[in-house]
Design a protein around this motif. Structure first.
Motif, PDB file in Angstrom:
ATOM      1  N   VAL A   1       0.739  -1.320   0.019  1.00 29.95           N
ATOM      2  CA  VAL A   1       0.078   0.062   0.031  1.00 29.95           C
ATOM      3  C   VAL A   1       0.842   1.196  -0.056  1.00 29.95           C
ATOM      4  CG1 VAL A   1      -1.586   1.438   1.389  1.00 29.95           C
ATOM      5  CG2 VAL A   1      -2.093  -1.041   0.963  1.00 29.95           C
ATOM      6  N   GLY A   2       2.290   1.177   0.655  1.00 30.47           N
ATOM      7  CA  GLY A   2       2.789   2.258   0.862  1.00 30.47           C
ATOM      8  C   GLY A   2       3.348   3.064  -0.481  1.00 30.47           C
ATOM      9  N   PRO A   3       3.122   4.311  -0.795  1.00 27.19           N
ATOM     10  CA  PRO A   3       3.571   5.231  -1.816  1.00 27.19           C
ATOM     11  C   PRO A   3       4.951   5.703  -1.790  1.00 27.19           C
ATOM     12  CG  PRO A   3       2.106   6.593  -0.345  1.00 27.19           C
ATOM     13  CD  PRO A   3       2.683   5.287   0.411  1.00 27.19           C
ATOM     14  N   GLU A   4       5.650   5.179  -1.111  1.00 26.35           N
ATOM     15  CA  GLU A   4       7.053   6.069  -0.740  1.00 26.35           C
ATOM     16  C   GLU A   4       7.951   5.806  -2.092  1.00 26.35           C
ATOM     17  OE1 GLU A   4       7.700   1.937   0.876  1.00 26.35           O
ATOM     18  OE2 GLU A   4       6.031   3.366   0.981  1.00 26.35           O
ATOM     19  N   PHE A   5       7.888   5.060  -2.781  1.00 28.20           N
ATOM     20  CA  PHE A   5       8.793   4.662  -3.883  1.00 28.20           C
ATOM     21  C   PHE A   5       8.784   5.754  -4.904  1.00 28.20           C
ATOM     22  CE2 PHE A   5      10.589   3.241  -7.798  1.00 28.20           C
ATOM     23  CZ  PHE A   5      12.006   2.635  -7.260  1.00 28.20           C
TER      24      PHE A   5
ATOM     25  N   PRO B   1       8.637   9.460  -4.349  1.00 28.00           N
ATOM     26  CA  PRO B   1       9.555  10.249  -3.973  1.00 28.00           C
ATOM     27  C   PRO B   1      10.913   9.940  -4.079  1.00 28.00           C
ATOM     28  CG  PRO B   1       7.753  10.333  -2.307  1.00 28.00           C
ATOM     29  CD  PRO B   1       7.541   9.291  -3.232  1.00 28.00           C
ATOM     30  N   LEU B   2      11.156   8.454  -3.550  1.00 33.29           N
ATOM     31  CA  LEU B   2      12.578   8.272  -3.872  1.00 33.29           C
ATOM     32  C   LEU B   2      13.090   8.068  -5.141  1.00 33.29           C
ATOM     33  CD1 LEU B   2      11.956   4.926  -1.486  1.00 33.29           C
ATOM     34  CD2 LEU B   2      13.559   7.038  -0.903  1.00 33.29           C
ATOM     35  N   ALA B   3      12.124   7.811  -6.045  1.00 28.84           N
ATOM     36  CA  ALA B   3      12.297   7.581  -7.561  1.00 28.84           C
ATOM     37  C   ALA B   3      12.875   8.993  -8.090  1.00 28.84           C
ATOM     38  CB  ALA B   3      11.420   7.017  -8.388  1.00 28.84           C
ATOM     39  N   GLY B   4      11.944  10.224  -7.333  1.00 28.26           N
ATOM     40  CA  GLY B   4      12.089  11.469  -7.920  1.00 28.26           C
ATOM     41  C   GLY B   4      13.175  12.137  -7.315  1.00 28.26           C
ATOM     42  N   ILE B   5      13.770  11.640  -5.978  1.00 32.21           N
ATOM     43  CA  ILE B   5      15.184  12.253  -5.721  1.00 32.21           C
ATOM     44  C   ILE B   5      16.097  11.856  -6.633  1.00 32.21           C
ATOM     45  CG2 ILE B   5      16.933  11.794  -4.003  1.00 32.21           C
ATOM     46  CD1 ILE B   5      14.518  11.795  -2.020  1.00 32.21           C
ATOM     47  N   SER B   6      16.259  10.379  -7.145  1.00 32.32           N
ATOM     48  CA  SER B   6      17.160   9.880  -7.878  1.00 32.32           C
ATOM     49  C   SER B   6      17.110  10.533  -9.170  1.00 32.32           C
ATOM     50  CB  SER B   6      17.002   8.342  -7.957  1.00 32.32           C
ATOM     51  OG  SER B   6      17.322   7.822  -6.793  1.00 32.32           O
ATOM     52  N   THR B   7      15.968  10.605  -9.951  1.00 37.20           N
ATOM     53  CA  THR B   7      15.965  11.232 -11.181  1.00 37.20           C
ATOM     54  C   THR B   7      16.334  12.823 -11.071  1.00 37.20           C
ATOM     55  OG1 THR B   7      13.654  10.037 -11.564  1.00 37.20           O
ATOM     56  CG2 THR B   7      14.167  11.987 -12.799  1.00 37.20           C
ATOM     57  N   ALA B   8      16.015  13.358  -9.984  1.00 36.13           N
ATOM     58  CA  ALA B   8      16.328  15.095  -9.752  1.00 36.13           C
ATOM     59  C   ALA B   8      17.875  15.094  -9.830  1.00 36.13           C
ATOM     60  CB  ALA B   8      15.841  15.356  -8.585  1.00 36.13           C
ATOM     61  N   ILE B   9      18.625  14.163  -9.195  1.00 38.92           N
ATOM     62  CA  ILE B   9      20.137  14.142  -9.035  1.00 38.92           C
ATOM     63  C   ILE B   9      20.696  14.026 -10.183  1.00 38.92           C
ATOM     64  CG2 ILE B   9      22.173  13.085  -8.221  1.00 38.92           C
ATOM     65  CD1 ILE B   9      20.419  12.116  -5.590  1.00 38.92           C
TER      66      ILE B   9
END
Length: 321
Positions: free
Chosen positions: A147-151, A153-161
């Protein structure tokens, strides 16, 4: 194949059409003069091989089309056409390995929004995981992970870097940190409420829990699993294999660790709180590191693959075929 629909100001239609005609990997070019009303202009459509899509979008943005008109691209499930087959053969690289950076940035941007829906899912997942750790029920833990949607933002951080997009980093960090903090506060309140009704007890947090004890006992395997899951999750996003994200979700103990930290804190068991916090940080760090390295590797390998497959002798041949 991808389908491209453009709204083009009339005075730049010839330039856009020329770009599409000279781009290797395009097919089925259609121009509808004056068809667009808002914004006003011509409608230009074509199909493009996935491996040529990212470069084509970059060239269209170089013409300022996203400001003066619009650029819309969507995946096509089925295309039966010899023209499309030739376009895919002519385009350098392999569609399965191609990364549409604009699509990835937009997707992670949307998934990294600190919204009521995002926080609701994260809080509900954390509360479900709290029930799982208190009952030592692995099934509930797996359900909470899914259920957790936390992936997002984690993918967003990697993409942004990788894309050097500091605004997306800040947005993703805010969604990640703010979301977990709020979810853990709500879960602590949920634990107090459950205790008041006699459904949670102090003995439940102290007793041995063989099925869920790993959640507050982090080790290097926790990091390794998170790292592998981060690679799989990133590949699922870049290759549009979204179904693989379910497997990623149920392999990483981010939500259960946050839940156990919140429940343990509510019962003043600070040892479990610290251990769960360490588990949470190890998993989050492993996923971000893996996602960033995977995107960097994909970016480098794609450049190499494109040079290994020579372009067609006549650019845009697939359009006029």
């Amino acid at each position: 194949m991808l389908h491209l629909r453009l709204i083009v100001p009339t005075d730049t239609t010839d330039e856009v059409v020329a770009l599409l005609e000279t781009t290797v990997g395009t097919a089925h070019l259609v121009v509808l003069p004056g068809a667009a009303r808002s914004p006003a202009g011509d409608v230009v459509m074509c199909d493009v091989a996935r491996e040529a899509g990212d470069e084509l979008i970059r060239d269209l943005r170089g013409l300022g089309l996203e400001k003066s008109g619009s650029i819309t691209m969507e995946n096509m499930e089925l295309t039966l056409s010899d023209h499309a087959d030739r376009a895919e053969d002519e385009a350098p690289g392999d569609g399965a390995d191609a990364v549409l950076w604009e699509e990835l940035t937009e997707a992670t941007h949307e998934e990294s929004t600190f919204s009521v829906t995002y926080v609701s899912f994260l809080a509900l997942a954390t509360m479900l995981a709290a029930c799982g750790v208190m009952l030592d029920n692995a099934v509930l833990i797996v359900g909470a992970m899914a259920v957790g949607p936390e992936f997002g933002p984690l993918a967003g951080i990697s993409t942004a870097i990788v894309q050097r997009a500091p605004r997306l980093v800040v947005r993703s960090l805010w969604a990640l940190i703010g979301g977990f903090v709020l979810a853990m506060i709500l879960t602590a309140g949920f634990a107090w409420l459950m205790d008041a009704f006699g459904l949670f007890t102090h003995d439940m947090i102290d007793k041995p829990r063989p099925n869920t004890g790993f959640i507050w006992h982090p080790d290097w395997m926790s990091f390794v699993v998170a790292f592998l899951a981060g690679i799989a999750g990133t590949l699922s996003l870049t290759s549009a294999k979204s179904g693989a994200l379910i497997g990623v979700a149920i392999s990483v103990t981010t939500v259960p660790a946050a839940a156990n930290a919140a429940v343990a804190f509510s019962y003043s068991d600070y040892q479990q709180t610290v251990g769960s916090g360490q588990q949470l940080l190890a998993n989050l760090g492993g996923i971000v590191l893996a996602g960033t390295l995977t995107l960097l590797l994909q970016k480098g390998l794609w450049k190499i693959r494109r040079t290994q497959k020579p372009p067609a002798s006549t650019p845009g041949a697939s359009v006029g075929a």
